[in-house]
Design an enzyme around this catalytic site. Structure first.
Site, PDB file in Angstrom:
ATOM      1  N   TYR A 216       0.798  -1.283  -0.035  1.00 37.03           N
ATOM      2  CA  TYR A 216      -0.145  -0.086  -0.086  1.00 37.03           C
ATOM      3  C   TYR A 216       0.915   1.180   0.126  1.00 37.03           C
ATOM      4  CZ  TYR A 216      -3.935  -3.126   1.366  1.00 37.03           C
ATOM      5  OH  TYR A 216      -4.873  -4.310   1.135  1.00 37.03           O
TER       6      TYR A 216
ATOM      7  N   LYS B  38       4.040 -15.189   2.285  1.00 40.06           N
ATOM      8  CA  LYS B  38       3.826 -15.933   0.747  1.00 40.06           C
ATOM      9  C   LYS B  38       5.353 -16.384   0.576  1.00 40.06           C
ATOM     10  CE  LYS B  38       1.460 -17.417  -2.635  1.00 40.06           C
ATOM     11  NZ  LYS B  38       0.722 -18.714  -2.442  1.00 40.06           N
TER      12      LYS B  38
ATOM     13  N   ASP C 200      -2.449 -18.432   1.706  1.00 33.45           N
ATOM     14  CA  ASP C 200      -3.390 -19.005   1.040  1.00 33.45           C
ATOM     15  C   ASP C 200      -3.950 -20.003   1.879  1.00 33.45           C
ATOM     16  OD1 ASP C 200      -0.862 -20.113   0.563  1.00 33.45           O
ATOM     17  OD2 ASP C 200      -1.449 -20.552  -1.627  1.00 33.45           O
TER      18      ASP C 200
ATOM     19  N   ASP D 221      -4.734  -7.190   6.003  1.00 35.34           N
ATOM     20  CA  ASP D 221      -6.111  -6.427   5.475  1.00 35.34           C
ATOM     21  C   ASP D 221      -7.269  -7.312   5.357  1.00 35.34           C
ATOM     22  OD1 ASP D 221      -7.868  -4.618   4.930  1.00 35.34           O
ATOM     23  OD2 ASP D 221      -6.870  -3.803   3.026  1.00 35.34           O
TER      24      ASP D 221
ATOM     25  N   ASP E  17     -10.233  -9.105   7.775  1.00 38.03           N
ATOM     26  CA  ASP E  17     -11.685  -8.934   7.466  1.00 38.03           C
ATOM     27  C   ASP E  17     -12.368 -10.308   7.182  1.00 38.03           C
ATOM     28  OD1 ASP E  17     -11.726  -5.916   7.261  1.00 38.03           O
ATOM     29  OD2 ASP E  17     -12.502  -5.914   5.286  1.00 38.03           O
TER      30      ASP E  17
END
Ligand code: NAD
Length: 359
Positions: A141, A188, A221, A245, A249
């Site tokens: 970001y 990852k 994942d 993020d 959520d």
């Protein structure tokens, strides 16, 4: 103990839920004999209306000198004009940046009284108690980004520096020590170079400084699946900005109600910022329908993480449990056959429960 707390009611239902957090703080002060100085300041849309600036200097200065900051929510259709010079959200992002708040903490602990609100089966939800640490100021970001002149290609870079990984892993590991002593780092690393750095740095910090904490790593994942299949097997989870993020959520759906979930943003030196995860809910604003419990639970986080008042934080959480046991429900957490109470009735009940603890 003398402590100063800045309240930022914000927009929409923000002022309604922060008014109930104020009652909670007053009840804690009375029960434990503390002297809390409360100061209210403008942030977001109301600050644009009053000062032409979503983060006025007076607000920033007050927040900087406080011990903790409690926010309702900002934003609403009134300030949604895409051509507007500034927007309410700029106030919140600016505040997080100015206070150097690099860690976002989100506890996921479904209340047993509301277990039926979860989209998952009760046997999967039982015992879920996760504390997420999401890195807030780095990653994709905030990395370099661009779009080609013809608009057909774009790039966004994920960048992490060693010190950014070290400081959030330390915070998360310390929190794990005070809980079930288990930290999971999510990355990852099978694909991304930046994740390989994250994994290397996190592993070194854990081996050198926290050898006593049970530590594991999970690919993002796989984590997305585990959070649905076996959410009760996690304690503290630390991850970068983008993965955090999405995973926070996803996890916020486990308890089944937005109105119950608090969050905190903390840094190294400046005061922490505590808020509900929900927004300003303009659809129900001003009608006494908002659930104040997320903001009240955010107040408990402020007591625990910024004011170092563990007993007081636990007293707030016990009071919330008590009012839920007593059957109080706002619209968002009521089932069809349950009576509904207003925002203020719920806040009053929590304050009363703090004042009359179970014997
Ligand atoms: P929202 O969280 O405000 O509302 C989503 C739905 O949940 C609505 O139906 C609302 O009525 C309900 N809801 C939310 N909080 C509730 C509560 N405490 N009690 C009962 N019901 C509740 O999200 P949205 O509608 O997407 O956004 C509304 C505004 O809030 C937008 O302007 C958005 O930019 C802003 N927003 C602000 C923040 C923040 O200040 N941190 C976060 C998210 C959204």
């Amino acid at each position: 103990m003398h402590k100063s707390i800045v309240l930022l009611p914000g927009d929409g239902i923000g002022p309604e839920v922060v008014a109930e957090a104020r009652k909670t703080i007053t009840a804690i002060a009375q029960r434990f004999g503390h002297d809390f100085v409360l100061e209210e300041r403008a942030l977001g849309g109301n600050a644009i209306d009053e000062f032409g600036d979503p983060l006025p200097q007076s607000t920033l200065a007050a927040c900087r000198s406080a011990d903790a900051v409690i926010l309702g929510a900002v934003g609403g259709p009134k300030w949604d004009d895409p051509n507007a010079k500034t927007r309410p959200e700029a106030g919140l992002l600016g505040l997080r940046k100015e206070l150097g708040l690099f860690a976002n903490l989100r506890p996921i602990r479904p209340h047993r009284q509301l277990i039926d609100a979860s989209p998952l089966r009760p046997d999967l939800i039982a015992g879920v108690d996760i504390l997420f640490f999401r890195e807030l100021t780095g990653g994709i970001y905030f990395g370099p980004s661009s779009v080609s002149n013809d608009g057909t290609t774009a790039h966004s870079e994920m960048v992490y520096h060693t010190y950014e990984v070290e400081r959030i892993v330390r915070l998360a590991a310390e929190a794990a020590r005070a809980r079930d002593n288990h930290l999971t780092s999510v990355d990852k690393a099978n694909v991304l170079e930046v994740s390989r750095l994250w994994r290397r740095v996190a592993g070194r910090v854990m081996a050198e400084e926290f050898p006593d904490v049970n530590y594991d790593v999970v690919l993002v994942d796989a984590m997305a699946m585990h959070l649905i299949a076996r959410p009760a097997s996690f304690d503290v989870v630390v991850t970068g900005n983008l993965f955090g993020d999405i995973l926070t959520d996803e996890s916020s759906m486990l308890p089944g109600s937005l109105g119950m979930l608090p969050s905190a943003s903390i840094g190294e030196t400046e005061p922490g910022l505590y808020e509900p995860i929900h927004g300003s809910a303009p659809d129900i604003a001003g009608r006494g329908l908002a659930n104040p419990l997320a903001t009240i639970l955010a107040t408990a986080m402020a007591l625990r993480h910024s004011l170092e008042m563990e007993r007081e934080a636990a007293a707030v959480e016990t009071a919330v449990n008590q009012v839920l046991d007593d059957g109080l429900r706002t619209t968002d957490i009521a089932t069809a056959d349950e009576a509904v109470v207003s925002t203020t009735t719920m806040g009053d009940a929590v304050a009363t429960a703090i004042g009359s603890p179970p014997t």
